[in-house]
Design a protein around this motif. Structure first.
Motif, mmCIF file in Angstrom:
data_model
loop_
_atom_site.group_PDB
_atom_site.id
_atom_site.type_symbol
_atom_site.label_atom_id
_atom_site.label_comp_id
_atom_site.label_asym_id
_atom_site.label_seq_id
_atom_site.Cartn_x
_atom_site.Cartn_y
_atom_site.Cartn_z
ATOM 1 N N ARG A 38 -48.308 -41.501 -28.744
ATOM 2 C CA ARG A 38 -49.713 -41.065 -28.559
ATOM 3 C C ARG A 38 -49.948 -40.655 -27.110
ATOM 4 N NH1 ARG A 38 -53.441 -41.483 -32.452
ATOM 5 N NH2 ARG A 38 -55.125 -41.749 -30.967
ATOM 6 N N LEU A 39 -49.101 -39.776 -26.644
ATOM 7 C CA LEU A 39 -49.107 -39.331 -25.264
ATOM 8 C C LEU A 39 -49.649 -37.908 -25.175
ATOM 9 C CD1 LEU A 39 -48.169 -39.796 -22.297
ATOM 10 C CD2 LEU A 39 -45.960 -38.853 -22.996
ATOM 11 N N VAL A 40 -50.568 -37.677 -24.241
ATOM 12 C CA VAL A 40 -51.093 -36.340 -23.970
ATOM 13 C C VAL A 40 -50.735 -35.986 -22.527
ATOM 14 C CG1 VAL A 40 -53.153 -34.901 -23.744
ATOM 15 C CG2 VAL A 40 -53.005 -36.566 -25.582
ATOM 16 N N LEU A 41 -50.026 -34.890 -22.377
ATOM 17 C CA LEU A 41 -49.665 -34.400 -21.048
ATOM 18 C C LEU A 41 -50.644 -33.307 -20.665
ATOM 19 C CD1 LEU A 41 -45.803 -34.186 -21.516
ATOM 20 C CD2 LEU A 41 -47.161 -36.100 -20.663
ATOM 21 N N PHE A 42 -50.996 -33.251 -19.380
ATOM 22 C CA PHE A 42 -51.958 -32.238 -18.951
ATOM 23 C C PHE A 42 -51.596 -31.693 -17.587
ATOM 24 C CE2 PHE A 42 -53.610 -36.169 -17.221
ATOM 25 C CZ PHE A 42 -54.117 -35.812 -15.984
ATOM 26 N N GLY A 43 -52.123 -30.514 -17.317
ATOM 27 C CA GLY A 43 -51.916 -29.900 -16.012
ATOM 28 C C GLY A 43 -52.279 -28.433 -16.033
ATOM 29 N N ARG A 44 -52.147 -27.818 -14.876
ATOM 30 C CA ARG A 44 -52.426 -26.392 -14.704
ATOM 31 C C ARG A 44 -51.140 -25.610 -14.958
ATOM 32 N NH1 ARG A 44 -56.583 -23.734 -13.017
ATOM 33 N NH2 ARG A 44 -57.656 -25.612 -12.310
ATOM 34 N N ILE A 45 -51.265 -24.539 -15.720
ATOM 35 C CA ILE A 45 -50.136 -23.653 -15.981
ATOM 36 C C ILE A 45 -50.097 -22.625 -14.851
ATOM 37 C CG2 ILE A 45 -49.144 -21.963 -17.569
ATOM 38 C CD1 ILE A 45 -49.149 -24.787 -18.727
ATOM 39 N N ILE A 46 -49.008 -22.624 -14.093
ATOM 40 C CA ILE A 46 -48.933 -21.736 -12.930
ATOM 41 C C ILE A 46 -47.813 -20.711 -13.012
ATOM 42 C CG2 ILE A 46 -50.033 -23.336 -11.326
ATOM 43 C CD1 ILE A 46 -47.203 -24.161 -10.415
ATOM 44 N N ASP A 47 -46.850 -20.941 -13.917
ATOM 45 C CA ASP A 47 -45.736 -20.005 -14.025
ATOM 46 C C ASP A 47 -45.061 -20.157 -15.385
ATOM 47 O OD1 ASP A 47 -44.290 -22.376 -13.798
ATOM 48 O OD2 ASP A 47 -43.665 -22.001 -11.735
ATOM 49 N N VAL A 48 -44.038 -19.358 -15.599
ATOM 50 C CA VAL A 48 -43.323 -19.371 -16.882
ATOM 51 C C VAL A 48 -42.670 -20.730 -17.130
ATOM 52 C CG1 VAL A 48 -41.419 -18.304 -18.159
ATOM 53 C CG2 VAL A 48 -42.945 -16.885 -16.812
ATOM 54 N N GLU A 49 -42.211 -21.385 -16.084
ATOM 55 C CA GLU A 49 -41.566 -22.690 -16.236
ATOM 56 C C GLU A 49 -42.543 -23.739 -16.768
ATOM 57 O OE1 GLU A 49 -38.696 -25.693 -16.272
ATOM 58 O OE2 GLU A 49 -38.560 -23.522 -16.339
ATOM 59 N N ALA A 79 -44.664 -27.131 -21.179
ATOM 60 C CA ALA A 79 -45.790 -27.497 -22.045
ATOM 61 C C ALA A 79 -45.425 -27.298 -23.516
ATOM 62 C CB ALA A 79 -47.031 -26.685 -21.681
ATOM 63 N N VAL A 80 -44.783 -26.195 -23.835
ATOM 64 C CA VAL A 80 -44.401 -25.922 -25.226
ATOM 65 C C VAL A 80 -43.336 -26.913 -25.683
ATOM 66 C CG1 VAL A 80 -43.361 -24.212 -26.766
ATOM 67 C CG2 VAL A 80 -45.097 -23.513 -25.114
ATOM 68 N N LEU A 81 -42.382 -27.221 -24.814
ATOM 69 C CA LEU A 81 -41.348 -28.200 -25.157
ATOM 70 C C LEU A 81 -41.968 -29.573 -25.412
ATOM 71 C CD1 LEU A 81 -38.368 -28.943 -25.514
ATOM 72 C CD2 LEU A 81 -38.274 -29.357 -23.045
ATOM 73 N N ALA A 82 -42.915 -29.977 -24.578
ATOM 74 C CA ALA A 82 -43.594 -31.260 -24.767
ATOM 75 C C ALA A 82 -44.310 -31.292 -26.122
ATOM 76 C CB ALA A 82 -44.579 -31.509 -23.636
ATOM 77 N N ALA A 83 -44.998 -30.202 -26.466
ATOM 78 C CA ALA A 83 -45.689 -30.128 -27.759
ATOM 79 C C ALA A 83 -44.689 -30.196 -28.909
ATOM 80 C CB ALA A 83 -46.534 -28.860 -27.836
#
Length: 169
Positions: free
Chosen positions: A45-56, A61-65
């Motif tokens: 039940r983990l939610v990761l968050f942050g600003r998307i700044i580049d392709v990496e 983010a997609v890998l985490a999802a």
């Protein structure tokens, strides 16, 4: 269980979403890099968050999802990176753009899932709907399974009926 996937435009919107998720029992952590060694983190039940700044950061983010974590990404949705993130996250499951208060009747489905359910509602088979949407049968079945999960139902018939009911609102 439906994993939260949000793409919001501001840090304030992210804070609103994260507070609501924390009240619902989700653990939040800044950064899209997963610390857990196990591939499937859906039970955490983990939610990761942050600003998307580049392709990496899009990739992380997609890998985490894909590994089962919830995601709250801050980025302008109409930017090239924002569109790339939305497209990639939508392949994992439904994505909410902006802040949703939980009372909305909006469909928690991707455009692809809506198209498949629309075709099923019109009497097409899954195979015919997949062919018409230029998808493999396996991909169509996965998208429909994701739609069932997002709508909180167990059968495809129930998903189609829920789609029809919500579509009319």
């Amino acid at each position: 269980m439906n994993r939260p996937r949000y793409v919001v435009g501001t840090g304030a919107d992210a804070t609103t979403v994260l507070r609501r998720l924390a009240r619902e029992g989700w653990r939040t952590r800044e950064s899209f890099a997963l610390p857990e060694a196990a591939w499937d983190v859906s039970d955490a039940r983990l939610v990761l968050f942050g600003r998307i700044i580049d392709v990496e950061t899009v990739r992380l983010a997609v890998l985490a999802a894909a590994r089962g974590a919830g995601v709250v990404a801050v980025i302008e949705c109409e930017s090239d990176l924002g569109r790339a993130l939305l497209a990639d996250l939508s392949r994992v499951g439904p994505v909410v753009r902006g802040v949703e208060d939980g009372t909305s009747d909006a469909l928690p489905l991707s455009e692809e899932q809506c198209q498949l359910l629309e075709r099923l509602a019109n009497g097409e088979t899954i195979a015919a709907a997949a062919a018409a949407e230029y998808l493999s049968l396996r991909t169509a079945n996965r998208r429909i399974a994701q739609a069932r999960d997002a709508l909180g139902v167990t059968t495809t018939r129930e998903a189609v009926l829920a789609y029809i009911r919500r579509r009319r609102r």
